[in-house]
Every structure is written in structure tokens, then in C-alpha cells.
Design an enzyme around this catalytic site. Structure first.
Site, short mmCIF file in Angstrom:
data_model
loop_
_atom_site.label_atom_id
_atom_site.label_comp_id
_atom_site.label_asym_id
_atom_site.label_seq_id
_atom_site.Cartn_x
_atom_site.Cartn_y
_atom_site.Cartn_z
N PHE A 98 0.76 -1.15 0.05
CA PHE A 98 0.49 -0.18 -0.05
C PHE A 98 0.75 1.17 -0.45
CE2 PHE A 98 -2.35 3.47 1.88
CZ PHE A 98 -3.14 2.97 1.06
N ASP B 123 9.51 2.73 1.20
CA ASP B 123 8.63 3.63 1.84
C ASP B 123 8.16 3.73 3.74
OD1 ASP B 123 6.32 4.90 2.51
OD2 ASP B 123 5.00 3.37 0.83
N LYS C 84 3.42 11.69 6.81
CA LYS C 84 2.10 11.57 7.78
C LYS C 84 2.48 12.53 9.17
CE LYS C 84 0.29 7.49 6.47
NZ LYS C 84 -1.90 8.09 6.12
#
Length: 407
Positions: free
Chosen positions: A149, A234, A263
Site C-alpha cells: 500500500f 516507503d 504522516k
């Protein structure tokens, strides 16, 4: 003109019904309407309090409205918020210097969202492949992992294996090869003379906090170095203290060529992301080839710098490692008592619920009734990722609520 009623005058149920009429239905949130928050606690419009064990998918690693981050934002709001990159601003250099020191890499490309960071890394890797590795024009490939994801843009869903994310959004962008996660041999077999990069999550969050075997990340680093292929990590969810170290790759003492952050980098205040990488790789970008109006804006840089300062002390990494032991112990005690398995590293866990007891969504709703907020994923799995500011007592209370929800 009719004014929209003040949000405090509408109940949770009324606000949820209002959203149904005016918002695209691309989310299925739990039926809680948050109005206020501080630290690890949120409060709905009726005044009910909940312990937040999702932390904005790790965007709130330092809790809601961390006083140091709020102060940094307030100071910057009084001075300068946006210039665009058409001009320099006085906060950006310090932000990039801090990220370099924190990550052990050289050069930062500031962006806004995690998906933008991933898209940017794809562009950088392709350009590097053509200009440095000598891949034929428009032939570059990138190897990714099954169950990944990395976001929801059209290019990113092109290499997703989640049909919910993909179905109905083609035609898809070519140039990606999908291999099993946690399988170095399959990864190496997929690399050839066209391969620009390997893009992986050191821990797969959306897939249920899947943690690879010890040595997997080191193997990825060895294979990519030997084949002259970039290693892109990531760490948008796994980075910045979540797993008990600054980065999840630190558990195996490896350094990628390109690191993706987001984030938590914005402290739960503003969207901030970044590609941080080796100078020689990042140098393939030249003026006009990539950009973002808001990327690197002074407000984001000020908040991002304050986040880096918090992590530079090592306090939050140590808290995640220490409290993570209590999280694992508490989940171990629930094995065979509604929990059929779990994976945890630091203050991050994917918990598999016995389907006979309920789906992940149903357990999330039961936990909400107990004053604890989590999020389900992939059927019967829930994710636990509290702010790193949570106390041992608060964590124990949340685990007790989970035990109650299971029975």
C-alpha cells in the site's frame, strides 16, 4: 444567505447524516464524530471521551495537539505561511538539514502527501535509470511487493494487488513488476537490466502490519547494491519512531537510496512528506522537471523541523520500544481467547481476530463502545497504533477494553 449551523449544535447522528448527502462515499468511518482532542484522547460532540489507538494512521505519533508542535505552528502563522518555491524561505534549509542529520541521507525533496512522495520517487528512479544506469528510454521497470500500500493515485494503484483499490480505475500505468513480499529470491529474479528500483515498505501497514523475516531488509539492500538498482523504502507509516527506532530499516542497520516520509512528519497539524536520498541520485532532478506549490512551504517546514527536534532526543523511539513490550505481552495473553495471531513492532500491531467472534469492523465498533478507537483492515484484522505519548496505564486500559470486546 443561510448560514451553516454551528457544529456544536448538531448531534453526532445529525452530522453523520449530513455528511452522507454532501461527501463522496470513499470512506466508511466508525460512527464517532470527533470535535476536540489532546494527547491520546479525543472527545465527540456529545462530550464522550475515547482513547485514540489509531493516531491518524501514524500521522499523530506525538499525540493530538502536541504543545511543542502547536507552538511552532503558531509562531510561524504569525510570520509567513507560503511563498511557493518561486522564492526561498527562511525555514526550508533548517528543515532539510534536520532531516539529513536524522536519516543519514543527503538531499530532501519536500512534498505534501505520502502519495506525492511515492510518485516523486518513481519519477526520480526512472530518470536515474535513464541518465545513470543507461536503461533504454521508456523501458524502466520498478519491482514492488505483493500486498503493498503506497497510496491511491492512478500510477500507484497500477501496482496494487488490492482489487478494492484497483477495480474500475484502469487503464493502468505500465513498468512495474510485483513479487511476493518477504521473498529475496523472487525479488532478485525480477531484477534485470531495465530495473530502476525496488520499492517496498519495511513493514506492510495496510496489509495488517506484516513484518518480514529478520535479514529480509539486509538482503534487499545487498541485492539492489549488487545489481546497481535503487532501494526505495516507503516509511510513511513505519518511520519516525513508530517501531521503536527512528526508521524501521534501522532494525537491520540498512540505509536505502531513497527514503519516503510523511504522516508523522507533519505532526498531525499540516500535511508534510518528503523524499530524502543520496545526493547523486537526487541530482537527476533539474529546475522545471518536478515541483509542488505547497511543498516545502514555511509553515510545513517549521512544523517538520519541530518534529525532527522531538525525534533527535531519542525519547519517542525509546518510549515506543519500551511500551511495545507491554503491547506484545498484552496481546500474547489474548491468544486463544479471541485473538488467533498478531504481529507487533514497537507501538504498532496487527491483531487477527477469531472470525467466529466477529469481523474487524465489528470488534472496532465494540471497542468504540468501550471508549477505544481502532481501525479494521482485511476482514478480521484490527490495527493498533497509539500515539507514542501513551502511558503504560492507558495502554493497559486499552488492552483490557479489547479483552472485554472479545468476550
Amino acid at each position: 444567505m443561510t448560514l451553516t449551523p454551528d457544529r456544536t449544535r448538531r448531534s453526532s447522528a445529525e452530522l453523520i447524516r449530513a455528511e452522507e448527502d454532501v461527501l463522496a462515499h470513499n470512506y466508511h468511518p466508525l460512527p464517532v464524530v470527533v470535535a476536540r482532542a489532546e494527547g491520546v484522547w479525543v472527545e465527540d460532540v456529545e462530550g464522550r471521551r475515547y482513547l485514540d489507538l489509531l493516531a491518524g494512521y501514524s500521522a499523530l505519533n506525538f499525540g493530538h495537539r502536541h504543545p511543542g508542535l502547536i507552538a511552532a505552528a503558531h509562531r510561524q502563522l504569525d510570520e509567513l505561511t507560503l511563498t511557493s518555491r518561486a522564492f526561498h524561505n527562511d525555514r526550508l534549509a533548517g528543515f532539510a538539514e534536520g532531516l539529513a542529520a536524522l536519516t543519514g541521507l543527503d538531499v530532501t525533496l519536500p512534498m505534501n502527501t505520502g502519495a506525492e512522495a511515492v510518485e516523486s520517487a518513481v519519477k526520480i528512479a526512472r530518470k536515474w535509470a535513464y541518465e545513470v544506469k543507461g536503461v533504454a528510454p521508456d523501458r524502466a521497470t520498478i519491482v514492488v511487493a505483493d500486498g503493498n500500500f503506497h497510496g491511491r493515485t492512478t500510477t500507484i494503484v497500477s501496482f496494487s494487488t488490492d482489487e478494492t483499490a484497483r477495480a474500475g480505475f484502469g487503464p493502468f500505468t505500465p513498468g512495474f513488476r510485483v513479487v511476493p513480499y518477504n521473498d529475496p529470491a523472487a525479488l532478485e529474479a525480477a531484477i534485470d537490466e531495465t530495473t530502476a528500483a525496488v520499492l517496498i515498505e519495511p513493514i506492510q501497514g495496510e496489509a495488517g502490519v506484516l513484518i518480514p523475516d529478520d535479514g529480509y531488509l539486509a538482503a534487499v539492500r545487498e541485492i539492489t547494491a549488487r545489481t546497481n538498482t535503487l532501494f526505495i523504502a516507503d516509511e510513511i507509516q513505519s518511520g519516525l519512531g513508530r517501531t521503536g527506532t527512528t526508521l524501521a530499516v534501522d532494525h537491520e542497520s540498512v540505509r536505502p537510496d531513497l527514503l519516503l516520509l510523511g504522516k508523522a512528519l507533519g505532526g498531525g497539524i499540516v500535511p508534510v512528506s518528503a523524499v530524502v536520498g543520496r545526493r547523486d541520485v537526487m541530482s537527476v532532478l533539474r529546475p522545471g522537471e518536478h515541483g509542488s506549490t505547497f511543498g516545502g512551504n514555511p509553515l510545513s517546514a517549521a512544523v517538520g523541523s519541530a518534529v525532527v527536534d522531538l525525534l533527535a532526543t531519542g525519547e519517542f523511539q525509546a518510549r515506543a520500544a519500551d511500551l511495545g513490550t507491554g503491547l506484545r505481552d498484552g496481546l500474547t495473553a489474548l491468544l486463544g481467547r479471541g485473538v488467533v495471531g498478531f504481529r507487533a513492532r514497537g507501538l504498532w500491531a496487527g491483531v487477527d481476530i477469531d472470525p467466529a467472534i466477529g469481523t474487524g469492523r465489528e470488534i472496532s465498533e465494540r471497542l468504540m463502545a468501550e471508549g477505544v478507537l481502532v481501525k479494521d483492515t482485511h476482514g478480521s484484522t484490527i490495527r493498533i497504533a497509539p500515539p507514542l505519548t501513551i502511558t503504560a496505564d492507558e495502554l493497559a486500559s486499552a488492552l483490557a477494553a479489547l479483552e472485554k470486546a472479545l468476550h
